[in-house]
Enzyme design. Structure first.
Site, PDB file in Angstrom:
ATOM      1  CG  ASN A 208      -0.311  -0.059   2.448  1.00  0.00           C
ATOM      2  OD1 ASN A 208       0.350   0.860   2.822  1.00  0.00           O
ATOM      3  ND2 ASN A 208      -0.218  -1.146   3.252  1.00  0.00           N
ATOM      4  CB  ILE A 305       0.777  -6.729  14.716  1.00  0.00           C
ATOM      5  CG1 ILE A 305       1.119  -7.565  13.721  1.00  0.00           C
ATOM      6  CG2 ILE A 305       1.860  -6.575  15.746  1.00  0.00           C
ATOM      7  CD1 ILE A 305       1.963  -6.808  12.327  1.00  0.00           C
ATOM      8  CE  LYS A 335     -10.191  -0.235  11.932  1.00  0.00           C
ATOM      9  NZ  LYS A 335      -9.576   0.557  10.837  1.00  0.00           N
ATOM     10  CE  LYS A 339      -7.472  -3.460  14.930  1.00  0.00           C
ATOM     11  NZ  LYS A 339      -6.281  -3.525  13.982  1.00  0.00           N
TER      12      LYS A 339
HETATM   13  O1  PMT Z   1       3.015   6.073   6.598  1.00  0.00           O
HETATM   14  P1  PMT Z   1       2.184   7.535   6.159  1.00  0.00           P
HETATM   15  O2  PMT Z   1       2.158   7.868   4.580  1.00  0.00           O
HETATM   16  O3  PMT Z   1       2.701   8.643   6.807  1.00  0.00           O
HETATM   17  O4  PMT Z   1       0.542   7.281   6.402  1.00  0.00           O
HETATM   18  C1  PMT Z   1       0.390   7.052   7.809  1.00  0.00           C
HETATM   19  C2  PMT Z   1      -0.757   6.147   7.873  1.00  0.00           C
HETATM   20  C3  PMT Z   1      -1.994   6.976   7.271  1.00  0.00           C
HETATM   21  C4  PMT Z   1      -0.675   4.921   7.440  1.00  0.00           C
HETATM   22  C5  PMT Z   1      -1.086   6.028   9.464  1.00  0.00           C
HETATM   23  O5  PMT Z   1      -1.364   7.495  10.085  1.00  0.00           O
HETATM   24  C6  PMT Z   1      -2.323   5.181   9.834  1.00  0.00           C
HETATM   25  O6  PMT Z   1      -3.427   5.443   9.866  1.00  0.00           O
HETATM   26  N1  PMT Z   1      -2.094   3.688  10.203  1.00  0.00           N
HETATM   27  C7  PMT Z   1      -2.909   2.813  10.365  1.00  0.00           C
HETATM   28  C8  PMT Z   1      -3.550   2.434   8.933  1.00  0.00           C
HETATM   29  C9  PMT Z   1      -4.847   1.553   9.273  1.00  0.00           C
HETATM   30  O7  PMT Z   1      -5.695   1.902   8.761  1.00  0.00           O
HETATM   31  O8  PMT Z   1      -4.730   0.630   9.972  1.00  0.00           O
HETATM   32  P2  PMT Z   1      -6.056  -0.524  10.327  1.00  0.00           P
HETATM   33  O9  PMT Z   1      -7.200   0.173  10.291  1.00  0.00           O
HETATM   34  O10 PMT Z   1      -5.690  -1.529   9.022  1.00  0.00           O
HETATM   35  O11 PMT Z   1      -5.532  -1.059  11.466  1.00  0.00           O
HETATM   36  C10 PMT Z   1      -5.878  -0.460  12.777  1.00  0.00           C
HETATM   37  C11 PMT Z   1      -4.692  -0.632  13.681  1.00  0.00           C
HETATM   38  O12 PMT Z   1      -4.046  -1.776  13.885  1.00  0.00           O
HETATM   39  C12 PMT Z   1      -3.369   0.162  13.077  1.00  0.00           C
HETATM   40  O13 PMT Z   1      -2.606   0.901  14.392  1.00  0.00           O
HETATM   41  C13 PMT Z   1      -2.595  -1.170  12.712  1.00  0.00           C
HETATM   42  O14 PMT Z   1      -1.185  -0.734  12.473  1.00  0.00           O
HETATM   43  C14 PMT Z   1      -2.850  -2.069  13.620  1.00  0.00           C
HETATM   44  N2  PMT Z   1      -3.022  -3.534  12.556  1.00  0.00           N
HETATM   45  C15 PMT Z   1      -3.835  -3.628  11.793  1.00  0.00           C
HETATM   46  C16 PMT Z   1      -3.733  -4.949  11.108  1.00  0.00           C
HETATM   47  C17 PMT Z   1      -2.956  -6.024  11.505  1.00  0.00           C
HETATM   48  N3  PMT Z   1      -2.895  -6.991  10.868  1.00  0.00           N
HETATM   49  N4  PMT Z   1      -1.979  -5.818  12.514  1.00  0.00           N
HETATM   50  C18 PMT Z   1      -2.055  -4.581  13.191  1.00  0.00           C
HETATM   51  O15 PMT Z   1      -1.362  -4.056  14.066  1.00  0.00           O
END
Ligand code: PMT
Length: 397
Positions: A208, A305, A335, A339
């Site tokens: 991504n 994670i 969320k 979590k």
């Molecule tokens: O890297 P940049 O270009 O600066 O952009 C920053 C960002 C937009 C990526 C960042 O600010 C951000 O929002 N990161 C989270 C992205 C996201 O949408 O995550 P999620 O909704 O899929 O997951 C929620 C949370 O769980 C996040 O903290 C993620 O790191 C964590 N997660 C999700 C899936 C997974 N399998 N393991 C995880 O730890």
């Protein structure tokens, strides 16, 4: 309006004095006022006119200067200064500072200062390793002086080793860090940043557009706040902030493995990475050849994670991120609850991902806190201040 920073820059006699000229330019560019104090030996390498032109201010070389109204440059110069930085600092200057000698303007200023002292050593590797020099460095450290570097690498004398002065850009990062409060001193922060990459075949994968900018800005802000920081980074071009340890990974599975091996002594875990929700079952060892058929990939869910860390027996203080394209607050709060997170930072994916700026809403048990739109480092510093406050209150759930 924020107060203008005022720095006193001491320049002693080393080849790296030429880098002090660039450092002066960077400080002035940052809007800081810079007063340069040049030792006699320093002036052998770069003349006062250069520093005068770059700083736009008088340069001080004499203990008893007629330019200072009461002739007390050795007292006056550091009054009201945010920091006294000596770069480059020779073994001689370091020895004087460790002993409290005061026989020229710079050493007298060091003795009479009422602001933090930062020293960036620069010398030949043998001089650096000379036992008295290392004793002097240890003495200064125990006196609360910040020793910046030195770096290892090629030296002006043709030898290779430890003793190079840090680059001006890195010295700027240290100076900026010295201005920040230290609410996380002694704490260990672990964070994930950037994208993951899920292999399809020998050359292709699913990823991504996360740049890692947000995660690395938070790592820097946590280091500035005094924490010991480890970054688990997906593929990203971001430069590791000083003082931070970095572990590079590719896939979500690798990120999980790295987090699990690091998390035990962690106080605060911040998951900023954009982790792929799925990985490809049975990726091909070879490059998949194109043919006329539709190609179907079988995807299986990746482990979460953050959820795994947050549901450990004794979890660290966990901070999640949510990048949503709609219904930001509703989806983000769901969320956070799902979590088991004490704190979650919600951002709109279309504004946040890959961008230099961000706008974040923090969600915790007390409600929402909106951080103003701004550069990711500004957002990161405010986020870290909020984390430190909640962590300090012991709100781990
Ligand atoms: O890297 P940049 O270009 O600066 O952009 C920053 C960002 C937009 C990526 C960042 O600010 C951000 O929002 N990161 C989270 C992205 C996201 O949408 O995550 P999620 O909704 O899929 O997951 C929620 C949370 O769980 C996040 O903290 C993620 O790191 C964590 N997660 C999700 C899936 C997974 N399998 N393991 C995880 O730890």
């Amino acid at each position: 309006m924020t107060k203008q920073r005022r720095i006193v820059l001491g320049v002693t006699g080393g080849v790296a004095a030429y880098k002090a000229a660039e450092l002066t330019r960077l400080m002035v560019k940052a809007g800081w006022q810079v007063d340069v104090v040049l030792t006699e030996a320093g002036a052998q390498f770069v003349g006062p006119v250069t520093f005068q032109a770059l700083s736009g201010r008088p340069v001080y070389t004499q203990l008893w200067s007629p330019d200072v109204s009461n002739g007390m440059a050795h007292i006056q110069l550091t009054r009201g200064a945010d920091a006294l930085l000596v770069a480059p600092a020779t073994a001689d200057l370091i020895a004087k500072a460790a002993l409290g000698l005061a026989d020229d303007l710079l050493s007298t200023l060091i003795s009479a200062r009422d602001c933090p002292l930062l020293i960036a050593p620069a010398m030949n590797r043998q001089m650096w390793e000379n036992a008295p020099n290392l004793r002097n460095i240890a003495q200064l450290e125990s006196d609360g002086v910040a020793i910046l570097g030195p770096d290892a690498g090629d030296q002006a004398c043709g030898e290779v080793g430890l003793g190079r002065m840090l680059e001006p850009e890195e010295l700027m990062l240290h100076l900026e860090a010295s201005f920040q409060p230290k609410p996380l001193a002694g704490r260990r922060v672990l964070l994930t940043a950037g994208p993951t990459f899920e292999r399809i075949d020998a050359v292709r994968g699913i990823t991504n557009s996360s740049s890692g900018k947000m995660g690395f800005a938070i790592a820097r802000a946590a280091w500035e706040a005094g924490a010991e920081v480890t970054i688990i980074a997906g593929e990203t071009a971001q430069v590791t902030p000083p003082g931070c340890r970095r572990i590079d990974v590719l896939s979500a599975q690798e990120m999980l493995g790295a987090v699990e091996s690091e998390v035990d002594d962690t106080d605060i875990f911040i998951a900023v990475a954009a982790v792929a929700d799925y990985y490809v079952l049975n990726p091909s060892e070879q490059k998949i050849k194109k043919d006329a058929h539709i190609l179907t990939l079988e995807l299986a869910p990746n482990p979460d994670i953050l959820a795994r860390v947050a549901t450990r027996d004794k979890p660290p203080f966990c901070v999640g991120f949510a990048a949503e394209s709609e219904n930001l607050l509703e989806y983000a709060e769901a969320k956070r609850k799902r979590k088991h997170l004490p704190l979650l930072a919600a951002n709109l994916v279309q504004n946040a991902i890959g961008a230099d700026d961000n706008e974040v809403i923090l969600l915790d048990d007390s409600g929402e806190t909106r951080l103003p739109h701004g550069p990711k480092l500004d957002v990161a510093r405010k986020l870290i201040a909020h984390v430190a406050q909640l962590y300090g209150k012991g709100k781990t759930k």
